[in-house]
Write a protein that holds these residues in place. Structure first.
Motif, PDB file in Angstrom:
ATOM      1  N   ASN A  41       0.870  -1.234   0.069  1.00 49.26           N
ATOM      2  CA  ASN A  41       0.180   0.082   0.001  1.00 49.26           C
ATOM      3  C   ASN A  41       1.024   1.291  -0.174  1.00 49.26           C
ATOM      4  N   ALA A 129      -7.544  -2.138   1.404  1.00 44.80           N
ATOM      5  CA  ALA A 129      -8.160  -1.354   0.532  1.00 44.80           C
ATOM      6  C   ALA A 129      -9.968  -1.471   0.660  1.00 44.80           C
ATOM      7  N   THR A 132     -11.207   0.017   3.776  1.00 39.72           N
ATOM      8  CA  THR A 132     -11.259   1.362   3.780  1.00 39.72           C
ATOM      9  C   THR A 132     -12.257   1.992   2.841  1.00 39.72           C
ATOM     10  N   ALA A 133     -12.567   1.233   1.774  1.00 41.46           N
ATOM     11  CA  ALA A 133     -13.464   1.574   0.856  1.00 41.46           C
ATOM     12  C   ALA A 133     -14.931   1.564   1.659  1.00 41.46           C
ATOM     13  N   VAL A 157      -7.998   1.286  -3.525  1.00 38.46           N
ATOM     14  CA  VAL A 157      -9.143   1.599  -2.927  1.00 38.46           C
ATOM     15  C   VAL A 157     -10.266   2.078  -3.762  1.00 38.46           C
ATOM     16  N   GLY A 158      -9.835   2.639  -4.852  1.00 35.53           N
ATOM     17  CA  GLY A 158     -10.839   3.356  -5.791  1.00 35.53           C
ATOM     18  C   GLY A 158     -11.745   2.055  -6.641  1.00 35.53           C
ATOM     19  N   ASP A 215     -12.242  11.330  -1.713  1.00 36.18           N
ATOM     20  CA  ASP A 215     -11.167  11.839  -2.311  1.00 36.18           C
ATOM     21  C   ASP A 215      -9.806  10.659  -1.925  1.00 36.18           C
ATOM     22  N   LEU A 216      -9.313  10.438  -2.670  1.00 35.46           N
ATOM     23  CA  LEU A 216      -8.084   9.357  -2.607  1.00 35.46           C
ATOM     24  C   LEU A 216      -6.901   9.933  -3.146  1.00 35.46           C
ATOM     25  N   THR A 237     -11.973  12.208   2.814  1.00 37.87           N
ATOM     26  CA  THR A 237     -10.722  12.055   2.153  1.00 37.87           C
ATOM     27  C   THR A 237      -9.701  11.110   2.950  1.00 37.87           C
ATOM     28  N   THR A 238      -9.049  10.226   2.376  1.00 38.40           N
ATOM     29  CA  THR A 238      -8.064   9.339   3.047  1.00 38.40           C
ATOM     30  C   THR A 238      -6.495   9.915   3.067  1.00 38.40           C
ATOM     31  N   VAL A 239      -6.511  11.034   2.521  1.00 38.76           N
ATOM     32  CA  VAL A 239      -5.307  11.493   2.278  1.00 38.76           C
ATOM     33  C   VAL A 239      -5.012  13.073   2.672  1.00 38.76           C
ATOM     34  N   GLY A 253     -11.517   6.150   6.338  1.00 41.28           N
ATOM     35  CA  GLY A 253     -10.491   4.985   6.214  1.00 41.28           C
ATOM     36  C   GLY A 253     -10.248   4.212   7.376  1.00 41.28           C
TER      37      GLY A 253
END
Ligand SMILES: NC(=O)c1ccc[n+]([C@@H]2O[C@H](COP(=O)([O-])OP(=O)(O)OC[C@H]3O[C@@H](n4cnc5c(N)ncnc54)[C@H](OP(=O)(O)O)[C@@H]3O)[C@@H](O)[C@H]2O)c1
Length: 305
Positions: A41, A129, A132-133, A157-158, A215-216, A237-239, A253
């Motif tokens: 990851n 993933a 998270t998703a 993840v997407g 948002d990734l 958002t994860t980021v 996440g």
């Protein structure tokens, strides 16, 4: 002695090297797993680079890998007779920084049974993933009839978020480079190119508006989401931690066993696809280089046979 992959200083992928580890011993409520596949990851690369170093002195060597699939080869003491996990059970799950290894000890309560029809490589890439998703979509209250925008929809993840949102009855728009547009269509999303003009392109696809956004990638993705989604609480958002503080969007996440089980059940029913690119455990450096291109489709997996 089993082999693991770790690093003894921060730096480029070349710092990854084999470590000989003692065969770990499972305690009560734990299992010893012979690893078959471990997911790589983006966070692994960030840890290896030293992006998270703080004031505390670092201890080396450090290990990596937060998801795996493998076979239980020993159980800890006091395992209940009715446990679904026993010696010989094929399992998958997430763990803290240790899955780049031939064997590891994990708590059985976080494990899911690997369906026989799900290939090892895919199973090793589902836990992080997938959780998270799935937990992100729950936090964003995605449901039937929603229009959902997924940024970086072709990544690990997407790819799962697009399919899971579809399973929930949502209509999905996914951002990716044009090389991934047919791929996103096959996953069930309407593809849109990221970059300047993204907001207008999404608006053209969803004239009635976007209900939620995941948002990734950060940056432009957050700006676009803020322009399109009325309720900021339905932007996750994860980021982009800056966007959480500045705009009140949600940090998403998390992990959840129920989420993992749901993902595994869908995979068992052949309702989820997850393309993988594999590297042998000993070539984790090449796997990291692949992830660090930022353009992986699906997942990068280390195989351990
Ligand atoms: N994996 C997890 O479980 C997890 C958990 C928590 C947080 N996160 C964080 O979430 C982020 C995504 O994780 P991931 O595992 O899905 O990453 P990933 O698989 O490495 O994502 C790669 C994808 O990003 C796309 N991409 C690159 N630049 C883009 C841009 N500017 N706009 C839209 N898409 C872009 C690429 O599509 P193209 O090739 O088409 O450009 C590629 O398919 C990472 O920052 C990660 O640290 C991940």
């Amino acid at each position: 002695m089993p082999t693991a992959i770790g690093f003894s200083r921060f730096g480029a992928p070349e710092v990854l090297h084999p470590l000989q580890i003692e065969t770990p011993c499972p305690g009560p409520g734990q299992a010893l797993v012979r690893v078959r596949a471990a997911g790589v990851n983006p966070v692994d690369c960030k840890i290896r680079r030293g992006d998270f170093t703080g004031a505390e002195p670092e201890h080396f060597p450090q290990r990596l890998g937060n998801e795996f699939a493998g076979t239980v080869v020993a159980m800890g003491p006091d395992t209940p007779a009715e446990s679904a996990i026993a010696v010989g059970t094929d399992v998958l799950g997430s763990t803290a920084a240790q899955a780049y290894a031939e064997s590891l000890v994990v708590d059985t309560e976080g494990l899911a049974v690997k369906p026989p029809s799900v290939p090892w490589e895919m199973a090793g890439g589902l836990p992080a993933a997938g959780q998270t998703a799935r937990t992100a979509l729950s936090r964003l209250e995605v449901g039937a009839g929603d229009v959902v925008l997924v940024h970086a929809a072709a990544g690990g993840v997407g790819t799962l978020a697009v399919q899971l949102a579809g399973e929930l009855g949502a209509q999905v728009i996914g951002t990716a480079s044009e090389a991934n547009h047919d791929y996103l269509r096959r996953l069930g999303a309407a593809p849109v190119r990221y970059g300047p003009g993204l907001t207008e392109r999404v608006r053209a696809l969803a004239p009635e508006g976007v209900d939620a956004a995941l948002d990734l990638v950060g940056g432009e993705a957050v700006i676009t989401s803020l322009a399109l989604v009325r309720d900021r609480y339905r932007i996750g958002t994860t980021v982009d931690q800056g966007a959480v503080a500045e705009h009140g969007v949600q940090r998403v996440g998390g992990r959840s066993h129920a989420a993992l089980q749901e993902v595994v059940d869908l995979a068992a029913a052949d309702r989820l696809t997850l393309p993988v690119r594999t590297f042998p455990l000993g070539d984790a450096a090449s796997a990291h280089r692949a992830v660090e291109t930022g353009h992986v489709r699906g997942k990068v997996i280390l195989t351990v046979y």
